[in-house]
Design an enzyme around this catalytic site. Sequence first.
Site, PDB file in Angstrom:
ATOM      1  NE  ARG A  68      -3.860  -0.868   2.718  1.00 40.15           N
ATOM      2  CZ  ARG A  68      -4.823  -0.806   1.388  1.00 40.15           C
ATOM      3  NH1 ARG A  68      -5.110   0.861   1.113  1.00 40.15           N
ATOM      4  NH2 ARG A  68      -5.975  -1.918   1.643  1.00 40.15           N
ATOM      5  CG  MET A  93     -14.514   2.541  -4.553  1.00 43.51           C
ATOM      6  SD  MET A  93     -15.338   3.293  -4.043  1.00 43.51           S
ATOM      7  CE  MET A  93     -16.155   1.505  -2.590  1.00 43.51           C
ATOM      8  NE  ARG A  94      -5.421   0.729  -3.562  1.00 47.36           N
ATOM      9  CZ  ARG A  94      -4.640  -0.024  -2.845  1.00 47.36           C
ATOM     10  NH1 ARG A  94      -5.897  -1.261  -3.045  1.00 47.36           N
ATOM     11  NH2 ARG A  94      -3.383  -0.193  -2.365  1.00 47.36           N
ATOM     12  CB  ILE A  95      -8.063   1.613   2.851  1.00 47.91           C
ATOM     13  CG1 ILE A  95      -9.136   1.284   3.063  1.00 47.91           C
ATOM     14  CG2 ILE A  95      -7.301   2.205   4.653  1.00 47.91           C
ATOM     15  CD1 ILE A  95      -9.508  -0.039   4.185  1.00 47.91           C
ATOM     16  CG  LEU A  96      -6.169   7.092   0.278  1.00 47.70           C
ATOM     17  CD1 LEU A  96      -6.645   8.309  -0.070  1.00 47.70           C
ATOM     18  CD2 LEU A  96      -5.255   6.889  -1.145  1.00 47.70           C
ATOM     19  CG  HIS A 112     -18.276   7.749   3.159  1.00 47.17           C
ATOM     20  ND1 HIS A 112     -17.957   6.984   2.801  1.00 47.17           N
ATOM     21  CD2 HIS A 112     -19.861   7.320   4.429  1.00 47.17           C
ATOM     22  CE1 HIS A 112     -18.489   5.805   3.986  1.00 47.17           C
ATOM     23  NE2 HIS A 112     -19.743   6.336   4.098  1.00 47.17           N
ATOM     24  CG  LEU A 147     -12.414   4.777   6.262  1.00 51.29           C
ATOM     25  CD1 LEU A 147     -11.756   4.466   4.911  1.00 51.29           C
ATOM     26  CD2 LEU A 147     -12.589   2.225   6.613  1.00 51.29           C
ATOM     27  CG  ASP A 148     -15.186   6.838   4.891  1.00 48.87           C
ATOM     28  OD1 ASP A 148     -15.067   7.356   3.685  1.00 48.87           O
ATOM     29  OD2 ASP A 148     -16.019   5.069   5.022  1.00 48.87           O
ATOM     30  CD  GLU A 177     -22.560  10.278  -2.831  1.00 55.78           C
ATOM     31  OE1 GLU A 177     -22.128  10.439  -3.855  1.00 55.78           O
ATOM     32  OE2 GLU A 177     -23.406   9.457  -2.703  1.00 55.78           O
TER      33      GLU A 177
HETATM   34  C1  GRF Z   1     -20.338   7.283  -4.528  1.00 60.93           C
HETATM   35  O1  GRF Z   1     -21.634   7.097  -3.634  1.00 60.93           O
HETATM   36  C2  GRF Z   1     -19.288   8.105  -4.013  1.00 60.93           C
HETATM   37  O2  GRF Z   1     -20.032   8.227  -2.085  1.00 60.93           O
HETATM   38  C3  GRF Z   1     -19.502   6.153  -2.698  1.00 60.93           C
HETATM   39  O3  GRF Z   1     -18.784   5.869  -4.116  1.00 60.93           O
HETATM   40  C4  GRF Z   1     -19.955   6.280  -5.439  1.00 60.93           C
HETATM   41  C5  GRF Z   1     -18.948   6.821  -6.473  1.00 60.93           C
HETATM   42  O4  GRF Z   1     -20.277   6.845  -7.390  1.00 60.93           O
HETATM   43  N1  GRF Z   1     -17.906   6.865  -2.460  1.00 60.93           N
HETATM   44  P1  GRF Z   1     -19.075   8.122  -9.034  1.00 60.93           P
HETATM   45  O5  GRF Z   1     -18.300   7.360  -9.198  1.00 60.93           O
HETATM   46  O6  GRF Z   1     -19.117   9.237  -8.650  1.00 60.93           O
HETATM   47  O7  GRF Z   1     -20.817   7.416 -10.055  1.00 60.93           O
END
Ligand code: GRF
Length: 213
Positions: A68, A93-96, A112, A147-148, A177
């Site tokens: 990592r 989608m990666r833990i940094l 998130h 995380l988050d 979002e």
């Molecule tokens: C979104 O719901 C975001 O909050 C989450 O993953 C999803 C990504 O969607 N972390 P997109 O790739 O922006 O369409």
Amino acid sequence: MNAVSTTRKRIGVLISGRGSNMAALLRNDCGGDVVVVGSNKAEAKGLELAQDAGIETFALSHKSFASREAFDAALIEQLETYRLDLLVLAGFMRILTPQFTDHFAGRLLNIHPSLLPSYPGLDTHERALNDGVKLHGCTVHFVTSVLDHGPIIAQAAVQVEDDDTPETLAAKVLVQEHQILPYAVRLFCEDRLQANGLRVSVRPIAPVIVKHA
Ligand code: GRF
């Protein structure tokens, strides 16, 4: 009084998939310019969207690195070439590692799909439904090494209906979002965010003073 910079911010976006939040940043004037979109997955649909919009892209597969730490170091090196003022994690989608989050501290945002601090991590919509919550939503926050978790800039809530499924709830939250991410980025680009511990306040827009002769 804090100095307000007049140059437009250089924004980088990291994605792993379809990139709809990234596209929302391109659609709206966020007060800055998205100069690069990167992904840990070469097949991420969002990369094509960015290319179609004339934005530079790169893919750096985490699978090519032994650890990592090695991946994050290479990602930092790649991102450094763009002289970014702000880096947005939009479905990355990666833990940094702390090494990465410390490097971009104060200029790293994440979107998130839950009302943090509830439901950090994955499967947020399903978990919210299982808990029977009546309100669910999304959060934009500054990223820390946890995380988050980190100072919250903006949130939006949706009502959970009796017939909601994880899919219908995800779709309702996604609409929100796409509203709060450009809003939060704009506040950042206008130098209006001030974090004090976990609390973020938004400075009012400085009045424009017109001098009459
Ligand atoms: C979104 O719901 C975001 O909050 C989450 O993953 C999803 C990504 O969607 N972390 P997109 O790739 O922006 O369409």
